[in-house]
Design a protein around this motif. Structure first.
Motif, mmCIF file in Angstrom:
data_model
loop_
_atom_site.group_PDB
_atom_site.id
_atom_site.type_symbol
_atom_site.label_atom_id
_atom_site.label_comp_id
_atom_site.label_asym_id
_atom_site.label_seq_id
_atom_site.Cartn_x
_atom_site.Cartn_y
_atom_site.Cartn_z
ATOM 1 N N UNK A 273 0.823 -1.217 0.000
ATOM 2 C CA UNK A 273 0.000 0.000 0.000
ATOM 3 C C UNK A 273 0.858 1.270 0.000
ATOM 4 N N UNK A 274 2.043 1.182 0.584
ATOM 5 C CA UNK A 274 2.891 2.378 0.660
ATOM 6 C C UNK A 274 3.694 2.605 -0.617
ATOM 7 N N UNK A 275 4.160 1.522 -1.239
ATOM 8 C CA UNK A 275 5.194 1.708 -2.271
ATOM 9 C C UNK A 275 4.804 1.288 -3.685
ATOM 10 N N UNK A 276 3.610 0.727 -3.881
ATOM 11 C CA UNK A 276 3.210 0.363 -5.250
ATOM 12 C C UNK A 276 3.237 1.609 -6.131
ATOM 13 N N UNK A 277 3.695 1.434 -7.344
ATOM 14 C CA UNK A 277 3.768 2.555 -8.301
ATOM 15 C C UNK A 277 4.556 3.739 -7.715
ATOM 16 N N UNK A 278 5.610 3.382 -6.909
ATOM 17 C CA UNK A 278 6.451 4.402 -6.252
ATOM 18 C C UNK A 278 5.624 5.311 -5.331
ATOM 19 N N UNK A 279 4.549 4.751 -4.779
ATOM 20 C CA UNK A 279 3.702 5.549 -3.870
ATOM 21 C C UNK A 279 2.814 6.537 -4.596
ATOM 22 N N UNK A 280 2.738 6.415 -5.911
ATOM 23 C CA UNK A 280 1.975 7.395 -6.694
ATOM 24 C C UNK A 280 0.610 6.823 -7.109
ATOM 25 N N UNK A 281 -0.135 6.351 -6.140
ATOM 26 C CA UNK A 281 -1.522 5.947 -6.382
ATOM 27 C C UNK A 281 -2.353 6.730 -5.377
ATOM 28 N N UNK A 282 -3.457 7.294 -5.849
ATOM 29 C CA UNK A 282 -4.271 8.120 -4.949
ATOM 30 C C UNK A 282 -4.713 7.323 -3.722
ATOM 31 N N UNK A 283 -4.747 5.987 -3.841
ATOM 32 C CA UNK A 283 -5.235 5.131 -2.757
ATOM 33 C C UNK A 283 -4.127 4.624 -1.848
ATOM 34 N N UNK A 284 -2.887 5.034 -2.098
ATOM 35 C CA UNK A 284 -1.771 4.517 -1.292
ATOM 36 C C UNK A 284 -1.984 4.790 0.196
ATOM 37 N N UNK A 285 -1.582 3.841 1.005
ATOM 38 C CA UNK A 285 -1.689 4.001 2.461
ATOM 39 C C UNK A 285 -0.428 4.687 2.960
ATOM 40 N N UNK A 286 -0.470 6.005 3.013
ATOM 41 C CA UNK A 286 0.747 6.761 3.337
ATOM 42 C C UNK A 286 0.857 7.102 4.819
ATOM 43 N N UNK A 287 -0.236 6.875 5.569
ATOM 44 C CA UNK A 287 -0.169 7.044 7.035
ATOM 45 C C UNK A 287 -0.414 5.676 7.646
ATOM 46 N N UNK A 288 0.596 5.141 8.282
ATOM 47 C CA UNK A 288 0.515 3.777 8.799
ATOM 48 C C UNK A 288 0.374 3.828 10.324
ATOM 49 N N UNK A 289 -0.845 3.621 10.791
ATOM 50 C CA UNK A 289 -1.128 3.645 12.230
ATOM 51 C C UNK A 289 -0.991 2.220 12.785
ATOM 52 N N UNK A 290 -0.154 2.058 13.787
ATOM 53 C CA UNK A 290 0.077 0.717 14.333
ATOM 54 C C UNK A 290 -0.168 0.746 15.846
ATOM 55 N N UNK A 291 -0.939 -0.225 16.338
ATOM 56 C CA UNK A 291 -1.285 -0.231 17.766
ATOM 57 C C UNK A 291 -0.026 -0.505 18.613
ATOM 58 N N UNK A 292 0.031 0.165 19.756
ATOM 59 C CA UNK A 292 1.269 0.202 20.544
ATOM 60 C C UNK A 292 1.809 -1.172 20.910
ATOM 61 N N UNK A 293 0.910 -2.118 21.256
ATOM 62 C CA UNK A 293 1.378 -3.451 21.688
ATOM 63 C C UNK A 293 2.292 -4.107 20.660
ATOM 64 N N UNK A 294 2.037 -3.861 19.380
ATOM 65 C CA UNK A 294 2.838 -4.550 18.346
ATOM 66 C C UNK A 294 3.746 -3.582 17.588
ATOM 67 N N UNK A 295 3.788 -2.334 18.019
ATOM 68 C CA UNK A 295 4.493 -1.294 17.243
ATOM 69 C C UNK A 295 5.941 -1.676 16.951
ATOM 70 N N UNK A 296 6.671 -2.052 17.990
ATOM 71 C CA UNK A 296 8.111 -2.331 17.799
ATOM 72 C C UNK A 296 8.328 -3.518 16.853
ATOM 73 N N UNK A 297 7.564 -4.582 17.052
ATOM 74 C CA UNK A 297 7.721 -5.768 16.185
ATOM 75 C C UNK A 297 7.300 -5.454 14.746
ATOM 76 N N UNK A 298 6.218 -4.700 14.648
ATOM 77 C CA UNK A 298 5.705 -4.367 13.310
ATOM 78 C C UNK A 298 6.732 -3.510 12.561
ATOM 79 N N UNK A 299 7.268 -2.539 13.279
ATOM 80 C CA UNK A 299 8.258 -1.655 12.657
ATOM 81 C C UNK A 299 9.431 -2.474 12.116
ATOM 82 N N UNK A 300 9.913 -3.405 12.937
ATOM 83 C CA UNK A 300 11.058 -4.212 12.514
ATOM 84 C C UNK A 300 10.722 -5.063 11.285
ATOM 85 N N UNK A 301 9.551 -5.675 11.332
ATOM 86 C CA UNK A 301 9.149 -6.538 10.198
ATOM 87 C C UNK A 301 8.959 -5.704 8.930
#
Ligand code: NDP
Length: 480
Positions: A273-301
């Motif tokens: 969602x972030x990088x398809x078409x170099x991020x140039x799709x109107x539907x790209x998910x450019x704000x990635x909200x991640x719940x705190x419990x998994x934030x660190x693991x998610x960031x690493x992955x």
């Protein structure tokens, strides 16, 4: 250099003033073709041709219109390989993406609407035996169809297919930055024997061609996809003329990952969602909200996955990201990354221009970039960047993330990742977006009402919504 030509009244023609400007290949930064620098006179010529063609096309039977558009779809498909190479060269996107997404959608758009018109039905309102009201849906006239550079042929055909299927004729203006596949489409239309004048394509600069087109007294209907600023301008100049307009505009879409999400699927989709078409799709998910419990693991992955992406020659199958569309756009994106740093953002990966080797060294490549530590309400998290940049934002509760997700002026799309079905529905109902995905992203059904809320647009397109937009309902009351 190859000259792109306008397509007016069934013929490829030079701009009346004889002027051209350069068209660049973003993968190597060199000019490779010439674009007509058209003006009002060309638009007047095209609108006159479309107006004349409307007299016959609007009276052509649905079956015949359908047959003609199906033949056009077949002819586009026959030229798929040429279109794939051209789209990638003009836009910078990987050929693999043009092959999987952009080009197959062009014949699909024509087939979808060419068959939809055969299945339409009209409404009847019966008045207790006193009278019958029935609704005719009639074509309107010359439709102005204006499309952007990120999905050039895909979005151009998404507009002209329903406009033509519904019995209108069209004057289209593709983006000046990516005109090539529209030019190839003109040649394909000639090969397919499209009746002259029903589709006209005029190339040139936005304001110089766009303004005379949108304000022309003989273009009562306008379908525009592009930036919010241009959309605002079109709305303001056409409102006093009471034109029917559909605006598909920008987005700053939230991608919300709850702690109970399917972790691997969410990471994979967040990268896509972030990088398809170099991020140039109107539907790209450019704000990635991640719940705190998994934030660190998610960031690493996430960072692990991003480190596996290759920015490279769009021609190579191994390239996940190609070039961004233009030098000006590349500089805008790099400027936004700098602005993010100044605001206190931490670049977790990327952030730089990529210089490739050999003849690609002047291409417009940018590393996939992940930023964190920026407040949800700062400019980077509020304004569309439209590049390979995603911002990571932690959240605690459902209420908090809904508030942050809804904080921008946009409302185009959103994704929610959770294995809790009730939560998924609840959050979807509370997000300000015209299109919401649960546990996926960019899964498109062409029948759905597609479009944005707030400053992401006005109106909906897709399926019968498109056919309704491109027709005028007329009620006829018959006394029994
Ligand atoms: P722009 O708004 O700059 O341009 C869109 C089109 O409008 C181009 O063909 C452009 O021509 C033309 N145009 C420019 N000025 C005028 C004018 N005064 N009158 C009429 N037409 C004009 O957008 P971009 O091409 O930069 O596209 C990126 C934007 O499109 C992003 O904001 C993105 O979010 C949005 N978009 C929205 C989608 C949606 O469905 N909601 C889908 C895809 C993209 P020229 O290029 O020649 O200047």
């Amino acid at each position: 250099m190859e000259k792109i030509l306008n397509y007016i009244n069934g013929e490829l023609v030079e701009p009346i003033n004889g002027n051209y400007f350069d068209n660049y290949n973003p993968s190597n930064g060199s000019a490779y073709s010439l674009v007509p620098d058209s003006e009002k006179a060309d638009i007047d010529h095209a609108v006159a041709a479309a107006k004349e063609a409307f007299k016959t096309w609007s009276k052509t039977s649905k079956q015949e219109r359908s047959d003609i558009l199906m033949k056009l779809a077949d002819t586009i498909e026959k030229h798929s390989e040429e279109l794939i190479i051209a789209e990638s060269k003009d836009n910078g996107k990987p050929e693999s993406l043009a092959r999987a997404v952009d080009i197959p959608r062009a014949p699909a758009n024509f087939r979808f609407f060419a068959t939809a018109i055969l299945h339409e039905h009209s409404e009847i309102h019966e008045m207790d035996g006193v009278a019958l009201n029935y609704t005719l849906r009639q074509p309107i006239g010359v439709a102005a169809c204006i499309s952007p550079w990120n999905l050039p042929l895909y979005l151009l055909t998404w507009k002209i297919a329903p406009a033509l299927a519904a019995g209108n004729t069209v004057v289209a203006k593709p983006s000046e930055i990516t005109p090539m596949t529209a030019f190839l489409l003109s040649k394909i239309c000639i090969e397919a024997g499209l009746p002259k004048g029903i589709l006209n394509i005029v190339h040139g600069h936005g304001a110089k061609v766009g303004d005379p087109l949108t304000t022309h007294p003989d273009t009562p209907i306008i379908s525009f996809t592009g930036g919010t600023v241009t959309g605002k301008h079109i709305a303001s100049v056409t409102a006093p003329m009471f034109k029917k307009i559909s605006l598909e505009l920008g987005g700053k879409n939230p991608n919300i990952i709850f702690a109970d999400a399917n972790f691997d699927k969410a990471v994979k989709m967040a990268v896509k969602a972030a990088f398809s078409n170099q991020g140039q799709i109107c539907l790209c998910g450019s704000r990635l909200f991640v719940q705190k419990e998994i934030y660190a693991d998610f960031k690493q992955a996430l960072l692990d996955k991003v480190s596996q992406l290759t920015v490279g020659d769009p021609k190579k199958e191994s390239s996940n990201l190609g070039a961004v569309v233009s030098k000006a756009h590349m500089n805008k994106i790099l400027g936004k990354i700098e602005e993010g740093k100044k605001l206190g953002g931490k670049i977790l990966t990327g952030g730089n221009r990529v210089i490739l080797e050999g003849n690609l060294k002047n291409g417009y490549y940018i590393e996939p970039t992940v930023i964190e530590s920026l407040p949800f309400d700062c400019s980077i998290n509020q304004e569309e960047i439209f590049g390979p940049v995603v911002s990571l934002i932690p959240f605690e509760s459902e209420e908090e993330v809904i508030e942050m997700a809804n904080s921008t002026k946009y409302g185009l799309s959103a994704s929610i990742f959770t294995e809790n079905i009730s939560k998924g529905h609840r959050v979807a109902a509370n997000i300000d977006a015209g299109v919401v995905w649960i546990n996926t992203w960019l899964l498109r059904d062409l029948r759905i009402p597609f479009g944005g809320m707030k400053q992401s647009g006005v109106g909906r397109e897709g399926g019968f919504k498109s056919l309704h937009f491109f027709t005028e309902p007329k009620n006829v009351c018959v006394k029994i």
